[in-house]
Design a protein around this motif. Structure first.
Motif, mmCIF file in Angstrom:
data_model
loop_
_atom_site.group_PDB
_atom_site.id
_atom_site.type_symbol
_atom_site.label_atom_id
_atom_site.label_comp_id
_atom_site.label_asym_id
_atom_site.label_seq_id
_atom_site.Cartn_x
_atom_site.Cartn_y
_atom_site.Cartn_z
ATOM 1 N N MET A 1 0.836 -1.200 0.000
ATOM 2 C CA MET A 1 0.000 0.000 0.000
ATOM 3 C C MET A 1 0.868 1.246 0.000
ATOM 4 O O MET A 1 1.989 1.235 0.507
ATOM 5 N N LEU A 2 0.358 2.314 -0.531
ATOM 6 C CA LEU A 2 1.075 3.574 -0.523
ATOM 7 C C LEU A 2 1.022 4.202 0.854
ATOM 8 O O LEU A 2 0.104 3.976 1.637
ATOM 9 N N ILE A 3 1.993 5.031 1.181
ATOM 10 C CA ILE A 3 2.019 5.720 2.457
ATOM 11 C C ILE A 3 0.937 6.783 2.475
ATOM 12 O O ILE A 3 0.810 7.579 1.557
ATOM 13 N N PRO A 112 -20.317 -11.764 -10.976
ATOM 14 C CA PRO A 112 -20.661 -10.809 -9.924
ATOM 15 C C PRO A 112 -19.955 -11.170 -8.633
ATOM 16 O O PRO A 112 -19.453 -12.289 -8.470
ATOM 17 N N GLY A 113 -19.915 -10.229 -7.718
ATOM 18 C CA GLY A 113 -19.307 -10.548 -6.436
ATOM 19 C C GLY A 113 -19.097 -9.325 -5.574
ATOM 20 O O GLY A 113 -19.226 -8.183 -6.024
ATOM 21 N N LEU A 114 -18.788 -9.581 -4.313
ATOM 22 C CA LEU A 114 -18.416 -8.547 -3.361
ATOM 23 C C LEU A 114 -16.930 -8.714 -3.108
ATOM 24 O O LEU A 114 -16.497 -9.720 -2.540
ATOM 25 N N TYR A 115 -16.152 -7.734 -3.535
ATOM 26 C CA TYR A 115 -14.700 -7.846 -3.532
ATOM 27 C C TYR A 115 -14.089 -6.931 -2.483
ATOM 28 O O TYR A 115 -14.440 -5.743 -2.410
ATOM 29 N N ALA A 116 -13.192 -7.470 -1.699
ATOM 30 C CA ALA A 116 -12.384 -6.627 -0.828
ATOM 31 C C ALA A 116 -11.480 -5.776 -1.706
ATOM 32 O O ALA A 116 -10.865 -6.291 -2.650
ATOM 33 N N LEU A 117 -11.404 -4.482 -1.419
ATOM 34 C CA LEU A 117 -10.593 -3.600 -2.261
ATOM 35 C C LEU A 117 -9.144 -4.064 -2.308
ATOM 36 O O LEU A 117 -8.511 -4.022 -3.367
ATOM 37 N N ILE A 121 -6.990 -4.682 -5.722
ATOM 38 C CA ILE A 121 -5.741 -3.994 -6.022
ATOM 39 C C ILE A 121 -4.609 -4.993 -6.270
ATOM 40 O O ILE A 121 -3.755 -4.787 -7.145
ATOM 41 N N LYS A 122 -4.607 -6.089 -5.510
ATOM 42 C CA LYS A 122 -3.550 -7.084 -5.681
ATOM 43 C C LYS A 122 -3.558 -7.687 -7.079
ATOM 44 O O LYS A 122 -2.523 -8.187 -7.536
ATOM 45 N N ARG A 123 -4.690 -7.648 -7.747
ATOM 46 C CA ARG A 123 -4.795 -8.191 -9.103
ATOM 47 C C ARG A 123 -4.184 -7.261 -10.154
ATOM 48 O O ARG A 123 -4.008 -7.662 -11.307
ATOM 49 N N GLN A 124 -3.903 -5.999 -9.755
ATOM 50 C CA GLN A 124 -3.550 -4.972 -10.724
ATOM 51 C C GLN A 124 -2.073 -4.584 -10.636
ATOM 52 O O GLN A 124 -1.435 -4.737 -9.598
ATOM 53 N N THR A 125 -1.578 -4.052 -11.726
ATOM 54 C CA THR A 125 -0.285 -3.371 -11.730
ATOM 55 C C THR A 125 -0.569 -1.886 -11.576
ATOM 56 O O THR A 125 -1.154 -1.257 -12.453
ATOM 57 N N ILE A 126 -0.169 -1.319 -10.442
ATOM 58 C CA ILE A 126 -0.441 0.085 -10.173
ATOM 59 C C ILE A 126 0.493 0.948 -11.012
ATOM 60 O O ILE A 126 1.704 0.716 -11.053
ATOM 61 N N GLU A 127 -0.063 1.941 -11.693
ATOM 62 C CA GLU A 127 0.725 2.809 -12.560
ATOM 63 C C GLU A 127 0.374 4.265 -12.290
ATOM 64 O O GLU A 127 -0.635 4.560 -11.632
ATOM 65 N N PHE A 204 -9.846 5.498 -15.801
ATOM 66 C CA PHE A 204 -8.853 5.092 -14.794
ATOM 67 C C PHE A 204 -9.506 4.985 -13.426
ATOM 68 O O PHE A 204 -10.354 5.817 -13.051
ATOM 69 N N MET A 205 -9.126 3.978 -12.681
ATOM 70 C CA MET A 205 -9.543 3.821 -11.293
ATOM 71 C C MET A 205 -8.369 4.237 -10.412
ATOM 72 O O MET A 205 -7.323 3.586 -10.399
ATOM 73 N N ALA A 206 -8.534 5.331 -9.697
ATOM 74 C CA ALA A 206 -7.443 5.880 -8.895
ATOM 75 C C ALA A 206 -7.514 5.379 -7.458
ATOM 76 O O ALA A 206 -8.579 5.386 -6.825
ATOM 77 N N THR A 207 -6.359 4.968 -6.953
ATOM 78 C CA THR A 207 -6.208 4.577 -5.551
ATOM 79 C C THR A 207 -5.275 5.528 -4.815
ATOM 80 O O THR A 207 -5.143 5.441 -3.592
ATOM 81 N N GLY A 208 -4.615 6.416 -5.571
ATOM 82 C CA GLY A 208 -3.688 7.353 -4.951
ATOM 83 C C GLY A 208 -3.416 8.535 -5.853
ATOM 84 O O GLY A 208 -3.879 8.596 -6.998
#
Length: 320
Positions: A1-3, A112-117, A121-127, A204-208
């Motif tokens: 996770m990012l700081i 469909p599903g209920l996904y923990a964020l 995120i673990k499935r993705q390459t953050i860019e 884009f889906m932003a997490t930071g």
């Protein structure tokens, strides 16, 4: 996770406020006066004389334009769930609890599903993507976002052939979001895209942002960024993503359809009913009179090469 960082400072500059707010609350009489200033600054004569905005983009995902300082981008915000002045979100969003967080994927999908964020995120390459952000109120920023393409969510959901739109919903947390006590909009906040818009590489889906986790006022822990559309389309604090056949209801379009269309693509040729969209003022850390210096707005916020083909044959003055 990012700081995670919570640096923020208040910005008190008056700004244009959408009509449903100032009609409901007397505190926005001052904002109505600011709207008159904006209209005067944005008239046709000034648009004719405004300097050309010429982004030096190395790619559609980057720009060499001056970035808005972190302190300004985290303290000058529209997030009405936390208050309706620009400084309210930074003051109030510390109450938002973002861990744990889940996102529900539903509708016309095979998965469909209920996904923990965290699992999403673990499935993705953050860019990193450095995008221009253009508010419908005619101010703009340049922000370095961290996240992943929205198409990754679409691919995970496996939409059925009958799915034509993607609908998004913001968290509804009255005990954490003090702005929900006011009937500014029909809560919870909703937005939507056509499926082909959602799968465009720019979406884009932003997490930071700025190399840090998103703060509450910027839409933590997960928000949409659609850089060719006005900023209110980039829904914050997402808890549900639904794939549907019919055009979904969206919050500002429902509240004031004459002022806020479903598409809301940045279009300098189509004025808002109460001010011009021909120019914008870039928030770049300067203060005082410099905040009102204007630059020309580009069609699709400068991303026409990447997205204009999505709207071939559409009357963009009618489907605004």
């Amino acid at each position: 996770m990012l700081i995670r960082s919570r640096n923020a400072s208040d910005v008190t500059e008056a700004d244009v406020t959408p009509q449903p707010i100032y009609l409901q609350r007397r505190r926005f009489m001052a904002a109505a006066a600011a709207a008159s200033v904006l209209a005067a600054c944005s008239d046709t004569a000034e648009a004719d004389n405004a300097p050309n905005q010429t982004p030096a983009d190395a790619s559609p995902f980057m720009t060499d334009e001056t970035q808005t300082p972190y302190e300004q981008a985290t303290s000058y915000n529209n997030y009405y769930e936390f208050g309706t002045s620009k400084s309210d979100p930074a003051k109030n969003a510390g109450s938002l609890v973002t861990e744990p967080w889940t996102v529900k994927i539903t509708g016309l999908v095979n998965s469909p599903g209920l996904y923990a964020l965290d699992d999403l995120i673990k499935r993705q390459t953050i860019e990193e993507r450095i995008y221009r952000l253009r508010c419908v109120e005619a101010w703009s920023m340049v922000i370095p976002w961290m996240g992943f393409p929205l198409k990754a969510i679409v691919d995970l959901a496996e939409p059925m052939g009958s799915a034509k739109y993607v609908a998004f919903k913001t968290a509804y947390l009255p005990d954490q979001m003090p702005g929900l006590r006011y009937p500014v909009l029909d809560w919870p906040y909703r937005e939507g895209l056509r499926l082909d818009e959602a799968t465009n590489p720019l979406a884009f889906m932003a997490t930071g942002m700025y190399g840090k986790d998103l703060l509450g006022q910027n839409g933590a822990p997960l928000r949409l960024v659609v850089p060719w559309k006005y900023g209110f389309k980039s829904i914050k604090s997402i808890v549900e993503i639904a794939f549907v056949e019919d055009q979904p209801e969206t919050s500002w379009n429902k509240s004031a359809p004459r002022e806020y269309g479903f598409y809301s693509n940045v279009n300098p040729a189509v004025s808002h009913p109460r001010w011009s969209q021909a120019t914008e003022r870039r928030l770049d850390g300067r203060s005082g009179f410099a905040m009102f210096e204007r630059q020309r707005t580009l069609p699709f916020n400068g991303y026409a090469d990447q997205v204009a083909s999505l709207y071939d044959g559409m009357d963009l003055k009618r489907y605004y």
